[in-house]
Enzyme design. Sequence first.
Site, PDB file in Angstrom:
ATOM      1  N   LEU A  90      37.738  28.816  40.786  1.00  0.00           N
ATOM      2  CA  LEU A  90      37.969  28.457  39.385  1.00  0.00           C
ATOM      3  C   LEU A  90      38.752  29.532  38.650  1.00  0.00           C
ATOM      4  CD1 LEU A  90      34.435  27.055  38.474  1.00  0.00           C
ATOM      5  CD2 LEU A  90      36.483  25.760  39.062  1.00  0.00           C
ATOM      6  N   GLY A  91      38.587  30.768  39.055  1.00  0.00           N
ATOM      7  CA  GLY A  91      39.275  31.863  38.373  1.00  0.00           C
ATOM      8  C   GLY A  91      38.759  33.185  38.897  1.00  0.00           C
ATOM      9  N   ARG A  92      39.335  34.283  38.371  1.00  0.00           N
ATOM     10  CA  ARG A  92      38.943  35.624  38.781  1.00  0.00           C
ATOM     11  C   ARG A  92      38.798  36.498  37.556  1.00  0.00           C
ATOM     12  NH1 ARG A  92      42.979  36.884  43.893  1.00  0.00           N
ATOM     13  NH2 ARG A  92      42.732  34.870  44.930  1.00  0.00           N
ATOM     14  N   GLY A  93      37.914  37.470  37.679  1.00  0.00           N
ATOM     15  CA  GLY A  93      37.738  38.423  36.604  1.00  0.00           C
ATOM     16  C   GLY A  93      38.032  39.821  37.075  1.00  0.00           C
ATOM     17  N   GLY A  94      38.244  40.740  36.109  1.00  0.00           N
ATOM     18  CA  GLY A  94      38.614  42.106  36.459  1.00  0.00           C
ATOM     19  C   GLY A  94      37.537  42.871  37.206  1.00  0.00           C
ATOM     20  N   MET A  95      36.271  42.420  37.111  1.00  0.00           N
ATOM     21  CA  MET A  95      35.199  43.175  37.749  1.00  0.00           C
ATOM     22  C   MET A  95      35.380  43.272  39.245  1.00  0.00           C
ATOM     23  SD  MET A  95      31.142  42.562  37.409  1.00  0.00           S
ATOM     24  CE  MET A  95      29.968  43.628  38.226  1.00  0.00           C
ATOM     25  N   ASP A 186      32.573  42.023  24.289  1.00  0.00           N
ATOM     26  CA  ASP A 186      33.877  41.470  24.660  1.00  0.00           C
ATOM     27  C   ASP A 186      34.029  40.049  24.133  1.00  0.00           C
ATOM     28  OD1 ASP A 186      36.409  41.538  25.755  1.00  0.00           O
ATOM     29  OD2 ASP A 186      35.770  40.983  27.769  1.00  0.00           O
TER      30      ASP A 186
END
Length: 335
Positions: A90-95, A186
């Site tokens: 679905l997507g990616r995050g910076g973590m 955030d």
Amino acid sequence: MGDSADRWQRLQRLFEAASQETGDARSALLGRECADDPALRAEVESLLRASERADDQLSRVVVQAAAEVEAASRLGAGQVLGAYRVERELGRGGMWAGRWSPELARHFRRERRILASLDHPYVTRVLGSGSTDDGIPYEVMEYVDGEPLDTFCDRRMLDLTDRVDLFRRVCDAVEHAHLRGIVHRDLKPANVLVKADGTPKLLDFGIAKPLHDAALTGTVFTTRTGVRLMTPTYASPEQVRGEPLTAASDVYSLGVVLYELVTGRLPYDLVRGHPGEVLLAIVDQQPKAPSQWMASGTNVLDPPVLRALEKDPDRRFRSVSALSSAVQAAATELS
């Protein structure tokens, strides 16, 4: 107002000039220009440090991207995680933009505990958690088929009253977190997905921390390990300065979100939009009243929005619920 504008222009000029110098040359420049105003020098130096942290973080993104590709290959369609099966990305995050480490694991577990402590219809729910065969922890969250808050409002051309109503539901979710001792840190439209029926879902507590945590400081772009970026345009002045945070920081970020929802723009005049200019504006530039940008010409939201955006946390609303109530009171004049 004139004094404030003059100080902003002087601060901006000094910051830009000092950004072009290093070491003794920078120190000499600030010594000459701020001989009569040590507070101004301290402010410029604080902004320079924040800007340099931003530049350092951005330079790491390219290096991290390669590791992200490697990490993504570990989790693919069809993989089974406990009682769940992966269908698609679905997507990616910076973590996860980097190699796994024990410290990242602790960070992840903290986020999992935070989410598990929250139970609100407008906060994404944790359905389960565990670890993969190679020891990487995961959490299973409810799937939210929705759009970012600002996109949802714009595509449906929601009127001012409906935008305010949706914003207040987001406030309910944030207040729920605050009452459980959690500050989000955030808040931005992209971290609120709105379902087709108009239900908002607050997500991404990856950099949230307990309010009682002695280490709760507000580094704008990264945690100590550099594992996640924040969004500078929604950060509070105290986050920019790296100072300890309270719920008032989330109040500020919500003020930015509301400003953008009702005007279609951010509260600050940015010419170039580079990180240093953004940080400078957040700390010292006074936002114009929202009504100056609103086609309807109504000014009823000016007082609550501008109070939420006060530079001094003590001058903002004491709580998110107080902000929400003030916005509701102002909105009654719209009908």
